[in-house]
Scaffold this active site. Structure first.
Site, PDB file in Angstrom:
ATOM      1  N   ARG A 108       0.838  -1.209   0.000  1.00 43.89           N
ATOM      2  CA  ARG A 108       0.000   0.000   0.000  1.00 43.89           C
ATOM      3  C   ARG A 108       0.858   1.239   0.000  1.00 43.89           C
ATOM      4  NH1 ARG A 108      -2.823   1.189   4.719  1.00 43.89           N
ATOM      5  NH2 ARG A 108      -4.066   2.814   3.766  1.00 43.89           N
ATOM      6  N   LYS A 173       3.583  -7.780  11.644  1.00 43.37           N
ATOM      7  CA  LYS A 173       2.840  -7.960  10.389  1.00 43.37           C
ATOM      8  C   LYS A 173       3.069  -9.353   9.800  1.00 43.37           C
ATOM      9  CE  LYS A 173       1.644  -5.583   6.173  1.00 43.37           C
ATOM     10  NZ  LYS A 173       1.297  -4.270   5.651  1.00 43.37           N
ATOM     11  N   ARG A 310      -1.664   3.747  13.587  1.00 42.77           N
ATOM     12  CA  ARG A 310      -0.684   3.231  14.566  1.00 42.77           C
ATOM     13  C   ARG A 310      -1.356   3.086  15.916  1.00 42.77           C
ATOM     14  NH1 ARG A 310       3.830   6.737  12.603  1.00 42.77           N
ATOM     15  NH2 ARG A 310       4.094   5.878  10.517  1.00 42.77           N
TER      16      ARG A 310
HETATM   17  C1  BTN Z   1       0.415  -4.023   2.199  1.00 40.11           C
HETATM   18  O1  BTN Z   1       0.292  -4.460   3.343  1.00 40.11           O
HETATM   19  O2  BTN Z   1       1.008  -2.960   1.967  1.00 40.11           O
HETATM   20  C2  BTN Z   1      -0.176  -4.823   1.059  1.00 40.11           C
HETATM   21  C3  BTN Z   1       0.783  -5.851   0.544  1.00 40.11           C
HETATM   22  C4  BTN Z   1       0.227  -6.655  -0.600  1.00 40.11           C
HETATM   23  C5  BTN Z   1       1.281  -7.544  -1.234  1.00 40.11           C
HETATM   24  C6  BTN Z   1       0.691  -8.459  -2.267  1.00 40.11           C
HETATM   25  S1  BTN Z   1       1.772  -9.753  -2.748  1.00 40.11           S
HETATM   26  C7  BTN Z   1       0.694 -10.195  -4.045  1.00 40.11           C
HETATM   27  C8  BTN Z   1       0.207  -8.898  -4.643  1.00 40.11           C
HETATM   28  N1  BTN Z   1       1.141  -8.410  -5.626  1.00 40.11           N
HETATM   29  C9  BTN Z   1       1.702  -7.262  -5.267  1.00 40.11           C
HETATM   30  O3  BTN Z   1       2.540  -6.625  -5.941  1.00 40.11           O
HETATM   31  N2  BTN Z   1       1.232  -6.866  -4.078  1.00 40.11           N
HETATM   32  C10 BTN Z   1       0.256  -7.799  -3.567  1.00 40.11           C
END
Ligand code: BTN
Length: 313
Positions: A108, A173, A310
């Site tokens: 994100r 996480k 947070r």
């Molecule tokens: C986050 O917590 O910031 C979201 C992370 C999401 C990661 C996944 S891995 C599969 C899909 N492909 C990506 O490039 N991102 C999501």
């Protein structure tokens, strides 16, 4: 070599029809993927701890009946830039993309998602919604509920959900969800639901390694010793029908289930907003999945992708 046993250079060379020197070169490539290799002069080479590779057929055959009726094309790749990017660019309703490794995995708010080979889950589903993006506010929360419930069934209890899209265990996480939208935002839109879950990150990354700048956990540390194929099958079995339900009924069925797992529920939090920050007590979420916070000025509702939360003030 996935079995984690020793294999001689000669056997490997014969199996691949290449020289022993070429075997050695290929093993260097594996080392560059953070896959630890042990070398013995007498016994050959082994992958430390073995490697549980994704197996498309095994995943497909483990799907529940409803999921196998909903799944579209299923891509299971060794490497991709990002499973989300691939399915945003092309594909159909219900398509799934998984990869052993992402070279440009995204999180994100423009963050990078560290995606080493063969250890975690990088999984994206492409889903077509007819009602535009307005009704999709709670989708990442609903997906979080589905994932936490699947983990529960697999014996991983205590997974909490941090608004809007994090899976946490003991404050660290464990996974994240990235939902991206294309097409007509007011009508027929294409949504990719990307899930990143740490399964055995600890095999490649020591705690404190700067490639991830926040505390993390993985399923292996939580006692999960099952295969990524079973895990993927269980996730898709629950997720595809849930997406179908969400298209028809929205977030309502998930609200209470989300709140029972909400990290920092009724505790002080700080929201980092595009302009400044806001402190208060987390009250839960509304019927669409927006965050309810009790601030000095009374209850306020927050939504949108550019906010991060947070614990504490
Ligand atoms: C986050 O917590 O910031 C979201 C992370 C999401 C990661 C996944 S891995 C599969 C899909 N492909 C990506 O490039 N991102 C999501």
């Amino acid at each position: 070599m996935a079995d984690g046993e020793f294999h001689s250079g000669e056997d490997l060379g014969q199996a691949l029809d290449i020289t022993r020197a070429a075997v050695w070169k290929r093993l260097q490539c594996l080392a560059a993927l953070d896959i630890a290799i042990e070398t013995s002069r007498t016994r050959g080479y082994r992958l430390v701890g073995g490697l549980d590779l994704l197996d498309r057929e095994r995943i497909l055959s483990s799907l529940s009946m409803p999921a196998s009726e909903l799944v579209g094309n299923f891509l299971c790749l060794a490497e991709v830039q990002s499973t989300n990017t691939l399915l945003l660019q092309s594909g159909g309703h219900g398509d799934v993309c998984m990869a052993e490794r992402q070279t440009a995995g995204r999180g994100r708010r423009g963050r990078q998602w560290f995606s080493p080979y063969g250890r975690n889950l990088y999984l994206t589903v492409r889903w077509h919604f007819h009602q535009g993006v307005a009704g999709l506010e709670g989708l990442s929360l609903a997906v979080g509920v589905v994932l936490a419930e699947v983990l529960d069934q697999l014996g991983i209890a205590g997974v909490e959900l941090k608004w809007p899209n994090d899976l946490l265990c003991a404050g660290k996480k464990l996974g994240g969800i990235l939902i991206e939208v294309g097409g007509d935002l007011t009508g027929e839109c294409v949504v990719v639901i990307g899930i990143g879950m740490n399964v055995h990150m600890s095999a490649v990354l020591a705690e404190g390694d700067e490639r991830i700048n926040q505390p993390w956990a993985d399923l292996h540390q939580l006692g999960f010793s099952g295969s990524r194929n079973n895990l993927s099958g269980a996730i898709l079995s629950a997720l595809l029908p849930a997406l179908q339900d969400f298209s028809q009924m929205g977030f309502a069925a998930y609200r209470e289930r989300w709140e029972t797992r909400c990290a920092f529920m009724r505790r002080p939090i700080t929201l980092i907003l595009p302009a400044g920050s806001c402190e208060g007590i987390l009250l839960g979420v509304d019927h669409q999945g927006a965050l309810r916070v009790l601030t000095e000025d009374g209850e306020r509702i927050f939504s949108g992708g550019e906010i991060s939360l947070r614990g504490g003030v």
